[in-house]
Design a protein around this motif. Structure first.
Motif, PDB file in Angstrom:
ATOM      1  N   HIS A  97      -2.488  -8.652   0.887  1.00 38.31           N
ATOM      2  CA  HIS A  97      -2.770  -7.237   0.626  1.00 38.31           C
ATOM      3  C   HIS A  97      -2.503  -6.897  -0.840  1.00 38.31           C
TER       4      HIS A  97
ATOM      5  N   VAL B  69       1.191  -0.314  -1.066  1.00 41.07           N
ATOM      6  CA  VAL B  69       1.019  -1.623  -0.442  1.00 41.07           C
ATOM      7  C   VAL B  69       2.384  -2.290  -0.342  1.00 41.07           C
TER       8      VAL B  69
ATOM      9  N   ASP C  10      -3.386   0.153   1.252  1.00 39.22           N
ATOM     10  CA  ASP C  10      -3.703  -1.119   1.897  1.00 39.22           C
ATOM     11  C   ASP C  10      -2.525  -1.480   2.788  1.00 39.22           C
ATOM     12  N   HIS C  11      -2.528  -0.927   3.999  1.00 39.13           N
ATOM     13  CA  HIS C  11      -1.358  -1.080   4.874  1.00 39.13           C
ATOM     14  C   HIS C  11      -1.767  -0.814   6.325  1.00 39.13           C
TER      15      HIS C  11
END
Length: 364
Positions: free
Chosen positions: A17, A7, A104-105
């Protein structure tokens, strides 16, 4: 169990995020897991927060993206192509075998994830956009959409577990504790909470505070959540230094408490939607990023929030008018609160983190 989390956070990407990944990491750590964060860009105070919570952190090297490839709308967030980033990440994880890799990207998709699946056991993707292919075992999208259950049908493998909707929202432990003792809301407005995430690049905070300078709003106390990476914070602090109605909370660690004490929130349409809804806090929403637009409008149509639209279309007068309308409509305030809680708690209290955590553990 070892879990790696890929992330990033910056003024452009925001900190939402990494905050939700921290929530997941904390829950995993409490259950005995070792968690390592892998980032190419991360503010120092966020790294400190990770380390204070006993998580590991590795910073990827700076590189130049010389191939000019832009696969996705947010590819520029990565600074390098997916293959280089995946290779760098696997090198940063080379000292152990990892049970799960969490991503998470918005700039990472199936090509990156295939590398992780070869090197490691399982892949969990946290997403909001449904705009690219994924090669993962679990897809987690906590957002509210009319077509939530079908958005990823053609984007993930057939055997992928889909954790979709607000009941899978990643909420910090403080929200569960606060909800247990929170009093029922009466629909009256006495205190307003303002919050536009960690960076607020378009300075919506200033716009809202200016709207609340009208004399008929002097009766309200105002709490303002502001991040340390907010480039406008010093001018805001200076402008309202003598205003006893306004209290700023920089890098607040008591957000749940602030929400519980507030009667109305004015803020962005990102992850804070689910925090507000969980505590039944009525909200006026201003969309500050394109990925917030669809879900904010869906919540508006369902009567869960009052969505004023995209930030560049929202004026101080619109904000003031919305506050006045809600201040004079106790029934509407009560309805917003009840619908919010019903969205988040269809099965009872404190189910969300447990659902996500049990999914990961059960599939290990």
């Amino acid at each position: 169990m070892r879990v790696a989390i890929r992330v990033d956070a910056s003024s452009e990407i925001g900190i939402g995020h990494v905050m939700r990944c921290l929530t997941l990491a904390d829950a995993l750590h409490r259950n005995g897991a070792t968690v390592r964060f892998i980032s190419r860009v991360m503010p120092a105070h966020m790294v400190q927060m990770m380390q204070e919570r006993k998580h590991e952190f590795r910073l990827l090297p700076k590189r130049q993206n010389d191939d000019g490839i832009r696969e996705f709308a947010h590819s520029h967030w990565l600074d390098v192509n997916q293959h280089v980033d995946a290779s760098d990440t696997m090198e940063a994880l080379g000292d152990h075998v990892w049970d799960w890799v969490v991503i998470d990207h918005y700039a990472i998709g199936a090509a990156w994830e295939k590398v992780a699946r070869i090197k490691n056991s399982r892949v969990l993707v946290i997403d909001d956009l449904a705009d690219r292919m994924h090669d993962c075992d679990v897809i987690l999208d906590q957002n509210y959409y009319v077509n939530a259950q079908s958005r990823y049908d053609l984007l993930v493998p057939d055997n992928c577990f889909k954790a979709l909707g607000p009941s899978y929202a990643l909420l910090r432990e403080e929200f569960y504790e606060t909800a247990k003792t929170e009093a029922e809301r009466d629909g009256l407005i006495r205190k307003i909470l303002v919050g536009f995430g960690g960076s607020d690049p378009t300075n919506e905070t200033a716009k809202v505070l200016q709207a609340l300078e009208a004399p008929d709003f002097y009766k309200f106390q105002i709490d303002v959540i502001i991040g340390s990476v907010n480039q406008h914070k010093n001018s805001l602090f200076d402008r309202y230094a003598e205003n006893s109605r306004i209290n700023f909370h920089e890098n607040a660690t008591n957000v749940a408490s602030l929400m519980s004490q507030a009667d109305l929130s004015i803020g962005a349409g990102g992850a804070m939607n689910w925090e507000r809804c969980f505590l039944g806090l009525p909200a006026i929403v201003i969309v500050v990023a394109e990925n917030q637009a669809e879900t904010s409008e869906a919540l508006h149509q369902a009567g869960i929030v009052l969505n004023l639209g995209r930030h560049h279309e929202v004026s101080e007068n619109m904000i003031a008018r919305a506050v006045r309308n809600l201040d004079s409509d106790q029934v509407a305030m009560h309805c917003f609160s009840e619908r919010s809680k019903n969205l988040m708690l269809p099965d009872g209290l404190a189910i969300t983190n447990l659902k996500v955590l049990s999914t990961i553990l059960d599939r290990s």
